[in-house]
Design a protein around this motif. Structure first.
Motif, mmCIF file in Angstrom:
data_model
loop_
_atom_site.group_PDB
_atom_site.id
_atom_site.type_symbol
_atom_site.label_atom_id
_atom_site.label_comp_id
_atom_site.label_asym_id
_atom_site.label_seq_id
_atom_site.Cartn_x
_atom_site.Cartn_y
_atom_site.Cartn_z
ATOM 1 N N ILE A 253 0.864 -1.191 0.000
ATOM 2 C CA ILE A 253 0.000 0.000 0.000
ATOM 3 C C ILE A 253 0.893 1.231 0.000
ATOM 4 O O ILE A 253 1.812 1.339 0.808
ATOM 5 C CB ILE A 253 -0.908 0.034 1.238
ATOM 6 C CG1 ILE A 253 -1.690 -1.276 1.386
ATOM 7 C CG2 ILE A 253 -1.869 1.223 1.159
ATOM 8 C CD1 ILE A 253 -2.698 -1.529 0.315
ATOM 9 N N LYS A 254 0.642 2.154 -0.912
ATOM 10 C CA LYS A 254 1.464 3.358 -1.000
ATOM 11 C C LYS A 254 0.727 4.550 -0.386
ATOM 12 O O LYS A 254 -0.439 4.801 -0.692
ATOM 13 C CB LYS A 254 1.818 3.664 -2.456
ATOM 14 C CG LYS A 254 2.753 4.860 -2.632
ATOM 15 C CD LYS A 254 3.150 5.073 -4.078
ATOM 16 C CE LYS A 254 4.112 4.007 -4.545
ATOM 17 N NZ LYS A 254 4.630 4.284 -5.914
ATOM 18 N N PHE A 255 1.414 5.282 0.484
ATOM 19 C CA PHE A 255 0.848 6.458 1.132
ATOM 20 C C PHE A 255 1.726 7.666 0.852
ATOM 21 O O PHE A 255 2.941 7.538 0.640
ATOM 22 C CB PHE A 255 0.772 6.268 2.657
ATOM 23 C CG PHE A 255 -0.136 5.162 3.103
ATOM 24 C CD1 PHE A 255 -1.507 5.351 3.159
ATOM 25 C CD2 PHE A 255 0.379 3.931 3.483
ATOM 26 C CE1 PHE A 255 -2.348 4.336 3.579
ATOM 27 C CE2 PHE A 255 -0.450 2.905 3.897
ATOM 28 C CZ PHE A 255 -1.825 3.112 3.945
ATOM 29 N N THR A 256 1.115 8.833 0.873
ATOM 30 C CA THR A 256 1.868 10.085 0.817
ATOM 31 C C THR A 256 2.045 10.586 2.240
ATOM 32 O O THR A 256 1.066 10.842 2.943
ATOM 33 C CB THR A 256 1.121 11.144 -0.022
ATOM 34 O OG1 THR A 256 0.944 10.652 -1.353
ATOM 35 C CG2 THR A 256 1.915 12.436 -0.071
ATOM 36 N N VAL A 257 3.287 10.695 2.672
ATOM 37 C CA VAL A 257 3.577 11.094 4.046
ATOM 38 C C VAL A 257 3.418 12.600 4.187
ATOM 39 O O VAL A 257 3.874 13.382 3.342
ATOM 40 C CB VAL A 257 5.009 10.678 4.440
ATOM 41 C CG1 VAL A 257 5.303 11.062 5.887
ATOM 42 C CG2 VAL A 257 5.196 9.179 4.243
ATOM 43 N N ALA A 258 2.768 13.042 5.250
ATOM 44 C CA ALA A 258 2.585 14.466 5.510
ATOM 45 C C ALA A 258 3.925 15.132 5.770
ATOM 46 O O ALA A 258 4.785 14.570 6.455
ATOM 47 C CB ALA A 258 1.657 14.663 6.706
ATOM 48 N N THR A 259 4.130 16.308 5.212
ATOM 49 C CA THR A 259 5.384 17.038 5.416
ATOM 50 C C THR A 259 5.366 17.739 6.769
ATOM 51 O O THR A 259 4.309 17.917 7.391
ATOM 52 C CB THR A 259 5.598 18.091 4.322
ATOM 53 O OG1 THR A 259 4.603 19.119 4.468
ATOM 54 C CG2 THR A 259 5.482 17.470 2.936
ATOM 55 N N VAL A 260 6.534 18.165 7.207
ATOM 56 C CA VAL A 260 6.644 18.855 8.486
ATOM 57 C C VAL A 260 5.854 20.161 8.452
ATOM 58 O O VAL A 260 5.277 20.573 9.466
ATOM 59 C CB VAL A 260 8.131 19.121 8.836
ATOM 60 C CG1 VAL A 260 8.770 20.083 7.848
ATOM 61 C CG2 VAL A 260 8.260 19.654 10.262
ATOM 62 N N PHE A 261 5.792 20.816 7.297
ATOM 63 C CA PHE A 261 5.086 22.090 7.198
ATOM 64 C C PHE A 261 3.566 21.896 7.215
ATOM 65 O O PHE A 261 2.828 22.727 7.756
ATOM 66 C CB PHE A 261 5.541 22.839 5.946
ATOM 67 C CG PHE A 261 7.015 23.136 5.948
ATOM 68 C CD1 PHE A 261 7.542 24.104 6.798
ATOM 69 C CD2 PHE A 261 7.887 22.426 5.139
ATOM 70 C CE1 PHE A 261 8.903 24.364 6.833
ATOM 71 C CE2 PHE A 261 9.248 22.668 5.158
ATOM 72 C CZ PHE A 261 9.762 23.644 6.015
ATOM 73 N N GLN A 262 3.083 20.818 6.609
ATOM 74 C CA GLN A 262 1.654 20.503 6.684
ATOM 75 C C GLN A 262 1.257 20.220 8.134
ATOM 76 O O GLN A 262 0.223 20.696 8.607
ATOM 77 C CB GLN A 262 1.337 19.287 5.811
ATOM 78 C CG GLN A 262 1.382 19.549 4.326
ATOM 79 C CD GLN A 262 1.204 18.282 3.521
ATOM 80 O OE1 GLN A 262 1.756 17.229 3.850
ATOM 81 N NE2 GLN A 262 0.427 18.362 2.448
ATOM 82 N N ARG A 263 2.078 19.451 8.824
ATOM 83 C CA ARG A 263 1.781 19.124 10.220
ATOM 84 C C ARG A 263 1.884 20.362 11.107
ATOM 85 O O ARG A 263 1.100 20.532 12.042
ATOM 86 C CB ARG A 263 2.726 18.018 10.708
ATOM 87 C CG ARG A 263 2.496 16.701 9.994
ATOM 88 C CD ARG A 263 3.384 15.591 10.488
ATOM 89 N NE ARG A 263 3.106 15.235 11.885
ATOM 90 C CZ ARG A 263 3.617 14.182 12.493
ATOM 91 N NH1 ARG A 263 4.435 13.367 11.827
ATOM 92 N NH2 ARG A 263 3.332 13.915 13.740
ATOM 93 N N LEU A 264 2.849 21.232 10.797
ATOM 94 C CA LEU A 264 2.995 22.471 11.567
ATOM 95 C C LEU A 264 1.781 23.369 11.375
ATOM 96 O O LEU A 264 1.277 23.959 12.345
ATOM 97 C CB LEU A 264 4.269 23.199 11.130
ATOM 98 C CG LEU A 264 4.574 24.523 11.847
ATOM 99 C CD1 LEU A 264 4.738 24.292 13.353
ATOM 100 C CD2 LEU A 264 5.823 25.178 11.270
#
Length: 270
Positions: A14-25
């Protein structure tokens, strides 16, 4: 954006797009705006000066009221992620979601671990400051400022430099935060054709998330294609464990097929 391919216990990639540090911030900032808004409006509604006068300066009672007043924001991220299936309002707005590293919905224990370890990711300053104060160095302004910045940035740097963009709480809880950029495609992968007047069998399928249903369907199709009966048995066991369903179907294939159809009935038709 960084992508992550997860191989499930049933050998499905299963392929996922990992959230970036800026999205999480940004999601973190949105959540904090909500917290400060709560503090502002709640403080306007409740007159704590009047409360102090009413209680005649009863310090213990006043402190107890203050603790109750702060509970909603203290546990905000914990109960939000549990009740909103891995999302806070900030994460939902930014289309982010917490999942287990195996691709399934995290357990309540996982959410609790993530929440507890925020003290390391974002509030290490408090622990370091207590240590510095114990050494008698609390009057050294620049040292205190440096400790404050360092303590607040631990989670930021971990997300920035770890392979799966995980803060300390994620690493210990075995969770990752993903970006749901493919919501439409994602929902299409779990759709099933239901006959007119279809009647569901297992109401507990609503305990599954969309991601769970996708993994189940892809694993199921792969197992059927290669006549992999061992995987079907494992998949059935996992579904029973997560949903606590009391199965009335003896055939693994028939049971999983009905589970997928029931999930679609409850999530797409209602």
């Amino acid at each position: 954006m960084k992508t992550l391919q997860i191989k499930t216990a049933q050998n499905v990639n299963i392929k996922f797009t990992v959230a970036t540090v800026f999205q999480r911030l940004l999601a973190f900032l949105v959540d904090n705006v909500l917290k400060f808004s709560y503090l502002y409006f709640a403080n306007k509604v409740f007159d704590f000066n009047l409360l102090n006068e009413t209680l005649n300066g009863d310090g213990w009672t006043i402190k107890a009221v203050e603790v109750l007043f702060l509970l909603p924001i203290t546990f905000y991220s914990l109960y939000s992620e549990i009740l909103m299936n891995g999302q806070t309002l900030g994460k939902k707005l930014l289309k982010l979601k917490v999942i287990n590293v195996d691709g399934f919905k995290p357990s309540i224990t996982d959410y609790i671990i993530r929440w507890l370890l925020r003290i390391i990711d974002f509030n290490l300053f408090m622990l370091l400051y207590i240590y510095v104060a114990s050494l008698g160095l609390k009057d050294q302004y620049f040292l205190v400022v440096a400790i404050f910045i360092f303590g607040k940035m631990i989670g930021f740097f971990l997300i920035l430099f770890t392979n799966k963009n995980q803060r300390f709480g994620d690493i210990i809880a075995n969770t990752i935060v993903i970006y749901l950029k493919d919501d439409v495609k994602f929902s299409h992968t779990i759709l099933e054709n239901l006959s007119e007047g279809y009647k569901p069998t297992y109401a507990n399928v609503i305990k599954l998330s969309d991601n769970d249903a996708r993994i189940i369907k892809e694993t199921y199709k792969t197992a059927i294609k290669f006549n992999d009966y061992k995987t079907l048995i494992k998949l059935r066991s996992k579904i029973l464990e997560v949903t606590e369903i009391k199965s009335i179907h003896k055939s693994d294939k028939e049971f999983i097929d009905i589970v997928l159809k029931d999930y679609n009935f409850y999530t797409q038709k209602m």
